[in-house]
Design a protein around this motif. Structure first.
Motif, mmCIF file in Angstrom:
data_model
loop_
_atom_site.group_PDB
_atom_site.id
_atom_site.type_symbol
_atom_site.label_atom_id
_atom_site.label_comp_id
_atom_site.label_asym_id
_atom_site.label_seq_id
_atom_site.Cartn_x
_atom_site.Cartn_y
_atom_site.Cartn_z
ATOM 1 N N ARG A 44 46.345 105.856 66.191
ATOM 2 C CA ARG A 44 46.569 106.169 67.612
ATOM 3 C C ARG A 44 46.033 105.043 68.481
ATOM 4 O O ARG A 44 45.282 105.257 69.419
ATOM 5 N N GLY A 445 51.817 111.137 67.166
ATOM 6 C CA GLY A 445 50.437 110.831 67.528
ATOM 7 C C GLY A 445 49.424 111.379 66.538
ATOM 8 O O GLY A 445 48.376 110.760 66.297
ATOM 9 N N ARG A 446 49.725 112.518 65.943
ATOM 10 C CA ARG A 446 48.812 113.101 64.957
ATOM 11 C C ARG A 446 48.775 112.278 63.678
ATOM 12 O O ARG A 446 47.771 112.294 62.962
ATOM 13 N N GLY A 447 49.844 111.573 63.369
ATOM 14 C CA GLY A 447 49.833 110.630 62.261
ATOM 15 C C GLY A 447 50.043 111.221 60.882
ATOM 16 O O GLY A 447 50.051 110.486 59.895
#
Length: 508
Positions: A44, A445-447
């Motif tokens: 992020r 975004g959490r990946g």
């Protein structure tokens, strides 16, 4: 009296030093491979954060090798996105094969220039053998076919359309230029990749002379609309010269009706180019090959081994029905190169077959990947990738808050998160698009998974593309769970039931 300069060996590392440094780099690489499933697909970070970490000053004196390897480890494990991650589902970027990555070091170490045969005898003959294999044994083109390994699909498309322009314009374009004749018309579908538009620009055809043909409900080029566009252009004094069919669109995996496009081109005297950058390797899968019927009638084909064959970047491929069309479009005598081929027995200089004189040994990683795995293993894996996309499509169809955005095509599934309040034909589509854009942003975004997005007839959809040999059904399930969770969080926030800060905390 002349005095010989003293040796300056600073840049000349010996074999032992080379082995030690290469071994350190290999340790980093294998560490990435071993940790890949537990790593986030991407971090992020902001551009500023990455820049400050990796764009270090170039020193006046050598950086100690231990310090340099530590820097490279940080780059690899802290500041990289991993297209080889089993849950990287965005775009169409291959995972990279282990044999291909290893021999890329050998290719770079040999550093043969594949622009000239004398500079690259083995590299040239391997590339010629590889492109003949693709042209004749994979795509079914006739004897005399062949091509080039290129830097990627954009260059492969440019080369193919350059040959098409030169052979179908009707005048000596290479000598007189495009202004010496009528405007040339190029025909694509609305789903064709932008590299064809860019090629038209670079070839002097102009974007205004590129016709974007409408597609049917399956996002395939409409042949009736193509025929109408060609007729309109002929009546207006524009000279049609080429049609681009797509074998696997990047948004949905749709395959144009290649057989019917070939018939139109044959009847109209047009060059038939197939953009198979993504879908071409489906020819290796028994269950998918019938979808490509008609590709064997193409005058040229572009495809990317670095996509569905998973070979390391970069390595595209352009194939010509008649390989002699390449030097006919690109050959030019460099003033400083002279050789007596009858005496030397030298082969062809591939730098005279395309736009680049200096070319790396791109073919080796593709060739060795095929040798190491075999075509049947590739066929099984490609078929499995398509099965994973169909499995996601089935999960979407079963889920009360998911909706398929289009039919599953090859190994791509596009779907949307649709809460009960937004079901039905009267639902607020703008709000639904906003919701899915935010869902995608949160998932990325959490990946944990990395799908991408696309817009289909005005509807924003989440898009998952399966071309990774490491991906399994459990990774499909993980994506569905991520979209379900993130969709619920975003919708709750949009409804004002939770605030943005609380939603962010829940998303961690």
């Amino acid at each position: 009296m002349s005095r010989a300069p003293e040796p300056v060996p600073d840049l000349d590392w010996g074999p032992e030093r080379a082995r030690a440094f290469a071994g350190g780099v290999t340790d980093i690489w294998t560490d990435v491979l071993s940790r890949l499933p537990e790593l986030p697909v991407r971090g992020r970070w902001s551009a500023e954060e990455v820049r400050s970490a990796v764009a270090i000053p170039v020193p006046e004196e050598p950086m100690p090798e231990a310090e340099l390897l530590a820097y490279l480890r940080e780059v690899a494990l802290s500041w990289s996105t991993y297209p080889g991650h089993p849950r990287f589902l965005a775009y169409i970027s291959g995972a990279g094969t282990v044999p291909g990555a290893a021999v890329d070091l050998l290719a770079a170490g040999l550093n043969m220039n594949v622009g000239g045969w004398q500079l690259s005898p083995s590299a040239t003959e391997i590339e010629l053998a590889l492109t003949r294999f693709f042209a004749r044994e994979v795509f079914g083109l006739p004897e005399g076919s062949g091509g080039l390994i290129t830097s990627g699909g954009a260059m492969a498309t440019f080369v193919a359309l350059k040959v098409a322009r030169d052979h179908r314009a009707g005048w000596d374009v290479r000598n007189l230029g495009v202004a010496a004749g009528p405007q040339l018309g190029l025909y694509l579908s609305t789903e064709t990749h932008v590299v064809s538009d860019r090629a038209a620009d670079m070839l002097g055809i102009g974007w205004a002379n590129v016709r974007r043909v409408p597609v049917d409900e399956g996002f395939r080029m409409r042949v009736d609309e193509l025929e109408a566009a060609i007729a309109r252009d002929r009546a207006a004094g524009v000279r049609p010269f080429a049609v681009v069919g797509t074998a696997g669109t990047v948004s949905t995996g749709a395959v144009d009706p290649l057989e019917r496009l070939a018939e139109v081109c044959e009847r109209e005297g047009l060059w038939f180019h197939v953009d198979a950058a993504y879908g071409g390797p489906a020819m290796l899968a028994e269950d998918l090959r019938p979808l490509m019927a008609g590709i064997e009638r193409a005058d040229s084909i572009a495809f990317d081994p670095h996509k569905w064959l998973s070979t390391p970047l970069t390595g595209g491929c352009v194939l010509l029905r008649d390989a002699s069309a390449l030097p006919a479009s690109f050959d030019a005598d460099p003033a400083y190169v002279h050789q007596d081929r009858e005496r030397t027995g030298a082969g062809v200089d591939l730098g005279r077959w395309g736009p680049q004189f200096s070319r790396g040994f791109w073919a080796l990683k593709v060739w060795v990947s095929l040798l190491a795995h075999g075509r049947r293993a590739y066929g099984r894996r490609i078929s499995h990738d398509a099965a994973l996309a169909r499995y996601l499509g089935e999960r979407v169809a079963e889920h009360p808050r998911f909706e398929l955005a289009c039919p599953v095509g090859l190994s791509i599934c596009c779907f949307r998160y649709v809460p009960p309040e937004l079901h039905g034909p009267t639902a607020d589509q703008a709000l639904l698009n906003q919701l899915n854009r935010q869902v995608l942003r949160l998932v990325q975004g959490r990946g944990r998974c990395m799908p991408s997005g696309t817009v289909l007839r005005g509807a924003f959809a989440i898009r998952a593309c399966y071309i990774n040999p490491r991906t399994a059904a459990a990774d499909v399930d993980a994506l569905a769970e991520e979209v379900e969770r993130c969709g619920a969080l975003v919708w709750e926030r949009m409804q004002g039931r939770i605030d943005a800060q609380e939603a962010q905390m829940d998303a961690q």
